[in-house]
Motif scaffolding. Structure first.
Motif, PDB file in Angstrom:
ATOM      1  N   VAL A 455       0.839  -1.207   0.000  1.00 52.73           N
ATOM      2  CA  VAL A 455       0.000   0.000   0.000  1.00 52.73           C
ATOM      3  C   VAL A 455       0.869   1.252   0.000  1.00 52.73           C
ATOM      4  CG1 VAL A 455      -1.568   1.376   1.433  1.00 52.73           C
ATOM      5  CG2 VAL A 455      -2.054  -1.039   1.027  1.00 52.73           C
ATOM      6  N   GLU A 456       1.897   1.286   0.848  1.00 59.80           N
ATOM      7  CA  GLU A 456       2.757   2.469   0.923  1.00 59.80           C
ATOM      8  C   GLU A 456       3.568   2.636  -0.359  1.00 59.80           C
ATOM      9  OE1 GLU A 456       2.212   4.526   3.099  1.00 59.80           O
ATOM     10  OE2 GLU A 456       1.295   3.392   4.723  1.00 59.80           O
ATOM     11  N   ALA A 457       4.063   1.523  -0.917  1.00 57.78           N
ATOM     12  CA  ALA A 457       4.835   1.617  -2.162  1.00 57.78           C
ATOM     13  C   ALA A 457       3.964   2.122  -3.308  1.00 57.78           C
ATOM     14  CB  ALA A 457       5.438   0.254  -2.508  1.00 57.78           C
ATOM     15  N   VAL A 458       2.748   1.616  -3.393  1.00 59.63           N
ATOM     16  CA  VAL A 458       1.827   2.048  -4.453  1.00 59.63           C
ATOM     17  C   VAL A 458       1.488   3.525  -4.287  1.00 59.63           C
ATOM     18  CG1 VAL A 458      -0.552   1.822  -5.274  1.00 59.63           C
ATOM     19  CG2 VAL A 458       0.884  -0.211  -5.008  1.00 59.63           C
ATOM     20  N   ALA A 459       1.228   3.951  -3.044  1.00 56.94           N
ATOM     21  CA  ALA A 459       0.918   5.363  -2.813  1.00 56.94           C
ATOM     22  C   ALA A 459       2.073   6.253  -3.259  1.00 56.94           C
ATOM     23  CB  ALA A 459       0.603   5.584  -1.336  1.00 56.94           C
ATOM     24  N   PHE A 460       3.295   5.851  -2.912  1.00 54.79           N
ATOM     25  CA  PHE A 460       4.465   6.630  -3.330  1.00 54.79           C
ATOM     26  C   PHE A 460       4.579   6.648  -4.848  1.00 54.79           C
ATOM     27  CE2 PHE A 460       8.880   6.707  -4.720  1.00 54.79           C
ATOM     28  CZ  PHE A 460       9.325   7.897  -4.153  1.00 54.79           C
ATOM     29  N   ARG A 461       4.443   5.480  -5.474  1.00 55.56           N
ATOM     30  CA  ARG A 461       4.551   5.410  -6.934  1.00 55.56           C
ATOM     31  C   ARG A 461       3.516   6.315  -7.611  1.00 55.56           C
ATOM     32  NH1 ARG A 461       7.264   1.043  -9.365  1.00 55.56           N
ATOM     33  NH2 ARG A 461       8.099  -0.563  -7.983  1.00 55.56           N
ATOM     34  N   GLN A 483       7.857   1.585 -13.951  1.00 51.12           N
ATOM     35  CA  GLN A 483       6.607   0.871 -13.715  1.00 51.12           C
ATOM     36  C   GLN A 483       5.744   0.997 -14.965  1.00 51.12           C
ATOM     37  OE1 GLN A 483       5.908   3.290 -10.352  1.00 51.12           O
ATOM     38  NE2 GLN A 483       4.896   4.936 -11.447  1.00 51.12           N
ATOM     39  N   PRO A 484       4.667   0.230 -15.078  1.00 52.51           N
ATOM     40  CA  PRO A 484       3.815   0.323 -16.270  1.00 52.51           C
ATOM     41  C   PRO A 484       3.227   1.722 -16.441  1.00 52.51           C
ATOM     42  CG  PRO A 484       3.304  -1.650 -14.989  1.00 52.51           C
ATOM     43  CD  PRO A 484       4.229  -0.831 -14.151  1.00 52.51           C
ATOM     44  N   ASP A 485       3.015   2.114 -17.695  1.00 58.69           N
ATOM     45  CA  ASP A 485       2.366   3.398 -17.981  1.00 58.69           C
ATOM     46  C   ASP A 485       0.866   3.316 -17.718  1.00 58.69           C
ATOM     47  OD1 ASP A 485       4.816   4.470 -19.008  1.00 58.69           O
ATOM     48  OD2 ASP A 485       4.439   3.350 -20.858  1.00 58.69           O
ATOM     49  N   ARG A 486       0.297   2.162 -18.060  1.00 64.11           N
ATOM     50  CA  ARG A 486      -1.150   1.945 -17.917  1.00 64.11           C
ATOM     51  C   ARG A 486      -1.386   0.541 -17.377  1.00 64.11           C
ATOM     52  NH1 ARG A 486      -0.009   4.801 -22.188  1.00 64.11           N
ATOM     53  NH2 ARG A 486       0.609   2.934 -23.316  1.00 64.11           N
ATOM     54  N   VAL A 487      -2.493   0.377 -16.701  1.00 69.83           N
ATOM     55  CA  VAL A 487      -2.875  -0.943 -16.193  1.00 69.83           C
ATOM     56  C   VAL A 487      -4.315  -1.216 -16.595  1.00 69.83           C
ATOM     57  CG1 VAL A 487      -1.265  -0.863 -14.261  1.00 69.83           C
ATOM     58  CG2 VAL A 487      -3.594  -0.021 -13.946  1.00 69.83           C
ATOM     59  N   ILE A 488      -4.648  -2.497 -16.637  1.00 73.65           N
ATOM     60  CA  ILE A 488      -5.992  -2.915 -17.041  1.00 73.65           C
ATOM     61  C   ILE A 488      -6.652  -3.631 -15.870  1.00 73.65           C
ATOM     62  CG2 ILE A 488      -7.328  -4.368 -18.619  1.00 73.65           C
ATOM     63  CD1 ILE A 488      -5.105  -4.002 -20.677  1.00 73.65           C
ATOM     64  N   TRP A 521       7.879   0.186 -21.514  1.00 75.92           N
ATOM     65  CA  TRP A 521       8.357   0.685 -20.216  1.00 75.92           C
ATOM     66  C   TRP A 521       9.444  -0.217 -19.637  1.00 75.92           C
ATOM     67  CZ3 TRP A 521       8.280  -1.960 -15.615  1.00 75.92           C
ATOM     68  CH2 TRP A 521       7.446  -3.075 -15.527  1.00 75.92           C
ATOM     69  N   HIS A 522       9.288  -1.549 -19.816  1.00 79.12           N
ATOM     70  CA  HIS A 522      10.277  -2.431 -19.198  1.00 79.12           C
ATOM     71  C   HIS A 522      11.505  -2.644 -20.070  1.00 79.12           C
ATOM     72  CE1 HIS A 522       9.067  -5.967 -21.606  1.00 79.12           C
ATOM     73  NE2 HIS A 522       7.804  -5.753 -21.263  1.00 79.12           N
ATOM     74  N   GLY A 523      11.357  -2.614 -21.382  1.00 81.77           N
ATOM     75  CA  GLY A 523      12.509  -2.657 -22.269  1.00 81.77           C
ATOM     76  C   GLY A 523      13.152  -4.014 -22.459  1.00 81.77           C
ATOM     77  N   VAL A 539      11.136  -0.065  -5.565  1.00 80.17           N
ATOM     78  CA  VAL A 539      10.797   1.113  -6.363  1.00 80.17           C
ATOM     79  C   VAL A 539      12.057   1.721  -6.966  1.00 80.17           C
ATOM     80  CG1 VAL A 539       9.710   3.378  -6.351  1.00 80.17           C
ATOM     81  CG2 VAL A 539       8.813   1.564  -4.877  1.00 80.17           C
ATOM     82  N   SER A 540      12.150   1.680  -8.292  1.00 79.49           N
ATOM     83  CA  SER A 540      13.241   2.346  -8.999  1.00 79.49           C
ATOM     84  C   SER A 540      12.746   3.688  -9.522  1.00 79.49           C
ATOM     85  CB  SER A 540      13.743   1.491 -10.170  1.00 79.49           C
ATOM     86  OG  SER A 540      14.442   0.357  -9.711  1.00 79.49           O
TER      87      SER A 540
END
Length: 761
Positions: A455-461, A483-488, A521-523, A539-540
């Motif tokens: 939860v904290e990592a996602v909030a920061f991202r 991280q991904p640009d978009r999610v489904i 995004w990931h390359g 988190v990078s």
């Protein structure tokens, strides 16, 4: 354990001058006489917050008529508590008439009832004290419980260690300072292996063995071993128990140097599996087509060292999972592929001990199948986990987990390798912290703790991504997250920009973090679907300068400058590459901690845009290297970026790590030449055509560029070119130099051990 106990009373009637309020006051007096501190709260929201924030609470006294949110509010408190802790004793304060109409769920979640207007404070206090004492005993894992009991006995000891419970330190001023700093409990629990009451780490007996059995249950293993010398030692134990001279081992080239050391010590013949690299130079997964039976056979055939092997079938395989940057394999798929070629799979999960405890990582850790019926058809699996890295344990705490399959190594044989590396004077506090880490992960606690990290990592991202979007809309730069640009949303197919996606979706849906084939995004190109996932808690942060096509932009900010800036503010990063900075959201993360990081990144942007004087923003650097005195922050960044662009440092790094060097001899042969002094230390310009006597491991990324026995190649080879880039950069920008294991720096020049020509095979 503290001699004072702690209970929470949640009741809206505490402060009222009513019969229940006066009864609660009398109860508080009774509990105080029993050395039980009572903290109070008057609403369900406050009670829930208190239970989350204060793990020292040992009992909950909950008024069924508690005001607040939920239907009813008291049941909401119970639900929140049991999602984290199944053992905490809960007494419901109510009357007998109310109990008859209470929901069944409340009766299931509570332990007992208190009739505060009917029973005496003495009677109620005795029941509460008994419940707390039972809870305090049950909550401790086996080895730690035995250790705390022994430390309380205060026996005279005639065994080591010589400080005898800390008393020796009291005989000198320096010793007294040491004693006061660490405290009596730590020193009294520093014991000798002679203490038979605690069992033996080497023989795996007594409470220590009970702790290992408990950890095996919690982490899903058939067997678990506590290790007090870190996962470096854990890796060496496994390799040396599994493979030896004349036998083949498949080895992830993205391996920790402890695996290199283990291969060297065992005398095994390594055949390497090469992972992918992306535009940032980040290490990706080994492609699945490299893990097929045919591909493995071909790799073994190409390796000139394997011609001397006893068999052309590998005995052991080592895979790093997750990678340093948080890429997690689908272990079920890896096992399916590699299981055709090898009977023992070893997953280095040093940074990944929490994976079992959150469903987002399902099938992506070594012990994933622990709930399945036991089968001996699959390979035997090993996992090494640095309990101290992202769980709560002391430094050097590590565990080895084993799930037996084909070609198992029974305990007696395995323990010989264990004893070869284990100290006969292990620190009991390290073992106890392994024990406690297992207890913290047991039951719903593990899911709750890992869930909070996510939860904290996602909030920061999401905050980072939102700021990036807002600055871009204004034509300005900012940092980004890898991280991904978009999610489904798989439930309805709806696409979300990452920054605006529902947090609940990102925190619970693994598909949001998959490296889908071809995503820019990931390359890593056309990866097999569902093969690899990005761990949300690693988190990078990416810095401007590197484009997704692998080309450098016109302007950029080297990540090392930002790391130096953050260090000046007391923020220490985990890893820095050319254009990425890694932060780990362990279970100790808080909103305040990552909020401070956001503020620091915003401060860097302000200082960079203003070209702030280095005396203001990097005073420590300037004090040591006055050569930078005339530069502002932006000046320095642009100068460094221009040089990196000229040197093509990121591209040279990827090239250096992407091709396997030619090989002259095995790692153990190179090491034996080193011991016999059949080596010489040479500068880079004299290493063409020579053979490395030691591993050459640039940090970052901290994996071998060259293994012992491998050739540097001719002048202009990828390995030598990359080392020359690093050497040149380090000379030009002191204070930003690289840490390269296996490299000695003499007068600004890199020197490395090479085999003497007459010593090379």
């Amino acid at each position: 354990m503290s001699s004072t106990m702690l209970a929470l009373l949640a009741s809206g009637e505490i402060v009222s001058n009513s019969a229940p309020g006066r009864a609660a006051a009398r109860l508080q007096e009774e509990l105080a006489q029993r050395r039980i501190d009572l903290i109070t709260t008057v609403s369900s929201d406050d009670a829930g917050a208190m239970l989350r924030a204060n793990s020292a609470i040992q009992c909950l006294l909950l008024n069924w008529d508690l005001p607040g949110c939920g239907n009813p509010p008291a049941l909401n408190v119970l639900e929140q508590l049991r999602a984290r802790n199944l053992q905490l004793p809960v007494f419901l304060l109510t009357d007998r008439e109310t109990v008859s109409n209470m929901p069944r769920r409340a009766l299931e979640l509570a332990n007992d009832f208190i009739w505060i207007l009917e029973d005496t404070p003495t009677f109620i206090g005795g029941r509460i004290q008994g419940a707390i004492e039972r809870y305090s005993h049950a909550v401790l894992p086996p080895m730690f419980a035995a250790l705390t009991h022994f430390a309380r006995v205060h026996e005279y000891s005639w065994h080591t260690p010589g400080h005898t419970g800390g008393t020796a330190f009291l005989k000198s001023p320096a010793g007294r300072a040491f004693y006061d700093f660490y405290g009596e409990n730590m020193l009294r629990s520093d014991l000798s292996i002679s203490v038979t009451e605690l069992g033996s780490l080497l023989d795996h007996t007594g409470p220590i063995a009970a702790g290992e059995r408990y950890a095996a249950k919690v982490f899903g293993a058939d067997r678990t071993y506590y290790v007090t010398n870190g996962s470096s030692t854990s890796n060496r134990v496994i390799v040396m128990a599994s493979v030896t001279r004349g036998q083949l081992a498949l080895c992830d080239r993205n391996c920790h140097k402890s695996v290199e050391h283990a291969i060297t010590m065992s005398g095994a013949i390594p055949t390497y599996l090469v992972p992918l690299r992306n535009h940032y130079g980040l290490i990706g997964p080994i492609p699945p087509d490299q893990l097929t039976e045919a591909a493995v056979a071909q790799a073994i055939q190409r390796n000139p060292l394997t011609s001397t092997a006893d068999s052309q079938r590998a005995v052991h395989a080592v895979i790093t999972n997750s990678t340093y940057d948080g890429l997690c394999y689908n272990v079920r798929r890896v096992e399916e592929l590699l299981g055709e070629s090898v009977d023992r799979l070893h997953f280095d999960e040093a940074w990944y001990a929490y994976a079992r405890f959150n469903p987002i990582y399902r099938d992506r850790f070594a012990m994933y199948d622990s709930d399945a019926p036991k089968s001996h058809n699959g390979p035997t699996k090993f996992a090494t986990q640095s309990t101290h890295k992202l769980l709560a344990a002391l430094s050097q705490a590590s565990m080895i987990h084993i799930r037996d399959g084909r070609s198992p190594i029974e305990h007696g044989r395995f323990n010989e390798a264990f004893m070869l590396h284990a100290s006969t004077s292990p620190l009991y506090s390290i073992m106890a912290s392994n024990d406690v880490s297992a207890a913290m992960m047991d039951g719903p606690g593990g899911t709750a703790l890992t869930g909070e990290s996510i939860v904290e990592a996602v909030a920061f991202r999401q905050v980072l991504a939102r700021l990036k979007r807002e600055y871009n809309d204004k034509g300005e730069w900012f940092f980004d997250g890898w991280q991904p640009d978009r999610v489904i949303d798989p439930s309805n197919g709806h696409k979300h920009a990452f920054h605006s996606a529902p947090a609940e979706l990102l925190c619970n849906e693994a598909s949001c973090w998959l490296l889908n084939p071809g995503d820019s995004w990931h390359g890593f190109g056309q990866l097999e679907k569902n093969y690899c996932m990005l761990d949300p808690i690693k988190v990078s942060i990416t810095t401007p300068g590197m484009q997704r096509n692998g080309q450098l932009a016109d302007r950029g900010i080297p990540a090392s400058i930002i790391s130096k800036y953050l260090d000046n503010l007391g923020i220490i990063v985990e890893k820095t590459t050319d254009f990425t900075i890694l932060f780990l959201f362990s279970i100790g993360i808080t909103k305040g901690k990552w909020g401070t990081l956001i503020n620091a990144l915003l401060a860097f942007k302000r200082d960079y845009d203003a070209n702030q004087s280095l005396s203001q923003c990097l005073p420590n650097l300037l004090a040591k290297y006055p050569m930078y005195a005339e530069l502002g922050l932006r000046d320095l960044a642009q100068k460094m970026f221009a040089r990196m662009k000229e040197l093509r440092s990121t591209a040279k790094m990827s090239a250096g790590f992407s091709a396997l060097p030619d090989v002259d001899c095995s790692p153990v042969q190179a090491y034996e030449a080193l011991v016999r002094d059949h080596v010489e230390v040479l500068p880079l310009n004299l290493l063409a055509g020579r053979t490395a006597a030691t591993g050459v491991i640039p940090y970052p990324p901290g994996i071998p560029l060259l293994m012992p026995g491998e050739k540097f190649g001719q002048a202009g080879s990828p390995a030598l070119e990359y080392l020359q880039v690093l050497e040149s950069f380090d000379r030009e920008f002191p204070g930003f130099g690289h840490d390269n294991h296996g490299v000695e720096v003499r007068d600004g020049r890199y020197h490395i051990y090479a085999l003497r020509r007459e010593a090379a095979p």
